[in-house]
Design a protein around this motif. Structure first.
Motif, PDB file in Angstrom:
ATOM      1  N   ASP A   1      27.103  46.162  38.341  1.00 48.42           N
ATOM      2  CA  ASP A   1      26.057  45.204  38.696  1.00 48.42           C
ATOM      3  C   ASP A   1      26.611  44.136  39.628  1.00 48.42           C
ATOM      4  N   ALA A   2      25.774  43.631  40.485  1.00 47.76           N
ATOM      5  CA  ALA A   2      26.093  42.458  41.297  1.00 47.76           C
ATOM      6  C   ALA A   2      25.409  41.256  40.649  1.00 47.76           C
ATOM      7  N   PHE A   3      25.619  40.076  41.208  1.00 45.96           N
ATOM      8  CA  PHE A   3      24.954  38.875  40.708  1.00 45.96           C
ATOM      9  C   PHE A   3      23.813  38.520  41.651  1.00 45.96           C
ATOM     10  N   THR A   4      22.728  38.060  41.113  1.00 43.89           N
ATOM     11  CA  THR A   4      21.620  37.621  41.945  1.00 43.89           C
ATOM     12  C   THR A   4      22.079  36.486  42.865  1.00 43.89           C
ATOM     13  N   GLY A   5      21.979  36.716  44.153  1.00 43.35           N
ATOM     14  CA  GLY A   5      22.370  35.695  45.127  1.00 43.35           C
ATOM     15  C   GLY A   5      23.855  35.609  45.390  1.00 43.35           C
ATOM     16  N   ALA A   6      24.647  36.523  44.805  1.00 38.58           N
ATOM     17  CA  ALA A   6      26.103  36.442  44.995  1.00 38.58           C
ATOM     18  C   ALA A   6      26.725  37.825  44.864  1.00 38.58           C
ATOM     19  N   THR A   7      26.554  38.642  45.887  1.00 39.39           N
ATOM     20  CA  THR A   7      27.102  40.008  45.861  1.00 39.39           C
ATOM     21  C   THR A   7      28.559  40.044  46.288  1.00 39.39           C
ATOM     22  N   ILE A   8      28.971  39.118  47.140  1.00 34.84           N
ATOM     23  CA  ILE A   8      30.320  39.156  47.697  1.00 34.84           C
ATOM     24  C   ILE A   8      31.386  39.081  46.607  1.00 34.84           C
ATOM     25  N   THR A   9      31.193  38.198  45.630  1.00 36.17           N
ATOM     26  CA  THR A   9      32.204  37.999  44.591  1.00 36.17           C
ATOM     27  C   THR A   9      32.417  39.243  43.730  1.00 36.17           C
ATOM     28  N   PRO A  10      31.374  39.806  43.106  1.00 37.17           N
ATOM     29  CA  PRO A  10      31.607  41.015  42.304  1.00 37.17           C
ATOM     30  C   PRO A  10      32.100  42.188  43.146  1.00 37.17           C
ATOM     31  N   ARG A  11      31.637  42.278  44.381  1.00 31.81           N
ATOM     32  CA  ARG A  11      32.117  43.355  45.264  1.00 31.81           C
ATOM     33  C   ARG A  11      33.624  43.237  45.470  1.00 31.81           C
TER      34      ARG A  11
ATOM     35  N   ARG B   1      54.853  49.432  25.703  1.00 31.88           N
ATOM     36  CA  ARG B   1      55.508  50.633  25.194  1.00 31.88           C
ATOM     37  C   ARG B   1      55.324  50.705  23.683  1.00 31.88           C
ATOM     38  N   ILE B   2      55.212  51.911  23.174  1.00 35.89           N
ATOM     39  CA  ILE B   2      55.174  52.136  21.729  1.00 35.89           C
ATOM     40  C   ILE B   2      56.458  52.860  21.354  1.00 35.89           C
ATOM     41  N   ASP B   3      57.320  52.143  20.644  1.00 35.35           N
ATOM     42  CA  ASP B   3      58.632  52.684  20.274  1.00 35.35           C
ATOM     43  C   ASP B   3      59.379  53.232  21.497  1.00 35.35           C
ATOM     44  N   GLY B   4      59.265  52.507  22.602  1.00 37.83           N
ATOM     45  CA  GLY B   4      59.977  52.871  23.819  1.00 37.83           C
ATOM     46  C   GLY B   4      59.215  53.764  24.771  1.00 37.83           C
ATOM     47  N   ALA B   5      58.156  54.408  24.303  1.00 39.09           N
ATOM     48  CA  ALA B   5      57.391  55.322  25.149  1.00 39.09           C
ATOM     49  C   ALA B   5      56.311  54.563  25.920  1.00 39.09           C
ATOM     50  N   PRO B   6      56.160  54.808  27.226  1.00 43.05           N
ATOM     51  CA  PRO B   6      55.134  54.119  28.016  1.00 43.05           C
ATOM     52  C   PRO B   6      53.729  54.329  27.455  1.00 43.05           C
ATOM     53  N   SER B   7      52.947  53.259  27.393  1.00 42.08           N
ATOM     54  CA  SER B   7      51.580  53.378  26.871  1.00 42.08           C
ATOM     55  C   SER B   7      50.535  52.697  27.748  1.00 42.08           C
ATOM     56  N   ALA B   8      50.903  51.595  28.416  1.00 37.28           N
ATOM     57  CA  ALA B   8      49.908  50.878  29.221  1.00 37.28           C
ATOM     58  C   ALA B   8      50.606  49.893  30.149  1.00 37.28           C
ATOM     59  N   LEU B   9      49.841  49.391  31.114  1.00 37.50           N
ATOM     60  CA  LEU B   9      50.328  48.392  32.066  1.00 37.50           C
ATOM     61  C   LEU B   9      49.321  47.253  32.179  1.00 37.50           C
ATOM     62  N   ALA B  10      49.831  46.069  32.432  1.00 37.09           N
ATOM     63  CA  ALA B  10      48.985  44.923  32.775  1.00 37.09           C
ATOM     64  C   ALA B  10      49.477  44.398  34.111  1.00 37.09           C
ATOM     65  N   LEU B  11      48.645  44.491  35.125  1.00 35.66           N
ATOM     66  CA  LEU B  11      49.069  44.179  36.492  1.00 35.66           C
ATOM     67  C   LEU B  11      48.401  42.931  37.028  1.00 35.66           C
ATOM     68  N   GLU B  12      49.204  42.036  37.582  1.00 33.93           N
ATOM     69  CA  GLU B  12      48.640  40.943  38.362  1.00 33.93           C
ATOM     70  C   GLU B  12      48.152  41.525  39.684  1.00 33.93           C
ATOM     71  N   THR B  13      46.975  41.132  40.114  1.00 31.94           N
ATOM     72  CA  THR B  13      46.443  41.633  41.375  1.00 31.94           C
ATOM     73  C   THR B  13      45.552  40.567  42.000  1.00 31.94           C
ATOM     74  N   THR B  14      45.283  40.712  43.291  1.00 30.38           N
ATOM     75  CA  THR B  14      44.519  39.703  44.034  1.00 30.38           C
ATOM     76  C   THR B  14      43.350  40.349  44.766  1.00 30.38           C
ATOM     77  N   ALA B  15      42.177  39.754  44.593  1.00 25.14           N
ATOM     78  CA  ALA B  15      41.032  40.113  45.429  1.00 25.14           C
ATOM     79  C   ALA B  15      41.039  39.108  46.589  1.00 25.14           C
ATOM     80  N   PRO B  16      41.435  39.526  47.801  1.00 22.02           N
ATOM     81  CA  PRO B  16      41.625  38.575  48.894  1.00 22.02           C
ATOM     82  C   PRO B  16      40.336  38.163  49.600  1.00 22.02           C
ATOM     83  N   ASP B  17      39.240  38.821  49.252  1.00 21.08           N
ATOM     84  CA  ASP B  17      38.003  38.615  50.004  1.00 21.08           C
ATOM     85  C   ASP B  17      36.865  38.083  49.145  1.00 21.08           C
ATOM     86  N   GLY B  18      37.194  37.195  48.221  1.00 23.99           N
ATOM     87  CA  GLY B  18      36.147  36.504  47.478  1.00 23.99           C
ATOM     88  C   GLY B  18      35.351  35.597  48.397  1.00 23.99           C
TER      89      GLY B  18
END
Length: 215
Positions: free
Chosen positions: A169-179, A83-100
């Motif tokens: 971009d994906a990684f050479t030989g490792a598309t599952i992770t970036p996807r 918040r900037i002086d009490g006004a909403p400005s941004a969020l930082a969210l914990e999140t999970t990629a379950p299919d690495g």
């Protein structure tokens, strides 16, 4: 002979007690150090995904716990509010990629109120060294490709790896992770779009106690 057996049994019992106590003490000390390092890492990540000019409040003292499948599972995830002086400005969210490739990938996603991505960081994963670990900033700058991306539900097809017709971009030989990471970030942004006002108005689950303020 019975005396010798009794004596040996007593020595073994004493040894077992001492060993158990040492293990417990070691675990306790290690657990505290791990928790401290995790907290230190989180603070650094929050500052990386939500720049200082986006808040005048203390990020880690203003959060709410939420549960949604869009965040990867129904486990509670924390959402830190800038918040900037009490006004909403941004969020930082914990999140999970379950299919690495090797299991869950834990992330923090920073996004402003216009749904522009401020930053994404990986905080925990078990991906293959030399392949999937390129999601780490210490290994590759790939994770920076999310910076300043504008989220628009009319253009969801862009939120895929290029192999699937998207922008990333994906990684050479490792598309599952970036996807998996791109999908997780996309779903997190969908969650924000659907719940942004409520997220800023929910009770604070990270407010310091009076004792903490005095320290």
């Amino acid at each position: 002979m019975l005396s010798t057996l009794s004596k040996n049994g007593g020595m073994l019992a004493a040894f077992a007690i001492v060993t158990t106590a040492l293990i417990a003490l070691t675990y306790s000390g290690t657990e505290e150090r791990i928790a401290y390092q995790q907290e230190k890492r989180l603070l650094a990540v929050l500052n990386e995904v939500v720049p200082e000019n986006y808040h005048t409040n203390t990020l880690f003292e203003d959060c709410t716990a939420v549960s949604s499948e869009l965040l990867g599972n129904r486990e509670p995830h924390l959402v830190y509010r800038a918040r900037i002086d009490g006004a909403p400005s941004a969020l930082a969210l914990e999140t999970t990629a379950p299919d690495g490739y090797s299991g869950n990938i834990e992330l923090v996603v920073g996004v402003d109120t216009s749904l522009t991505v401020l930053g994404v960081r990986v905080v925990d994963h078990k991906e293959t060294p030399g392949l999937g670990d390129k999601i780490e900033l210490a290994v590759s700058d790939w994770i920076l490709s999310f910076n300043q991306k504008q989220f628009d539900t009319d253009k969801l097809s862009r939120w895929q790896v290029k192999k699937d017709g998207g922008d990333f971009d994906a990684f050479t030989g490792a598309t599952i992770t970036p996807r998996a990471v791109v999908e997780a970030v996309k779903n997190t942004l969908l969650f924000v779009q659907q719940n942004q006002s409520a997220l800023f108005s929910q009770p604070n689950d990270c407010a310091p106690t009076d004792n903490e303020r005095e320290q």
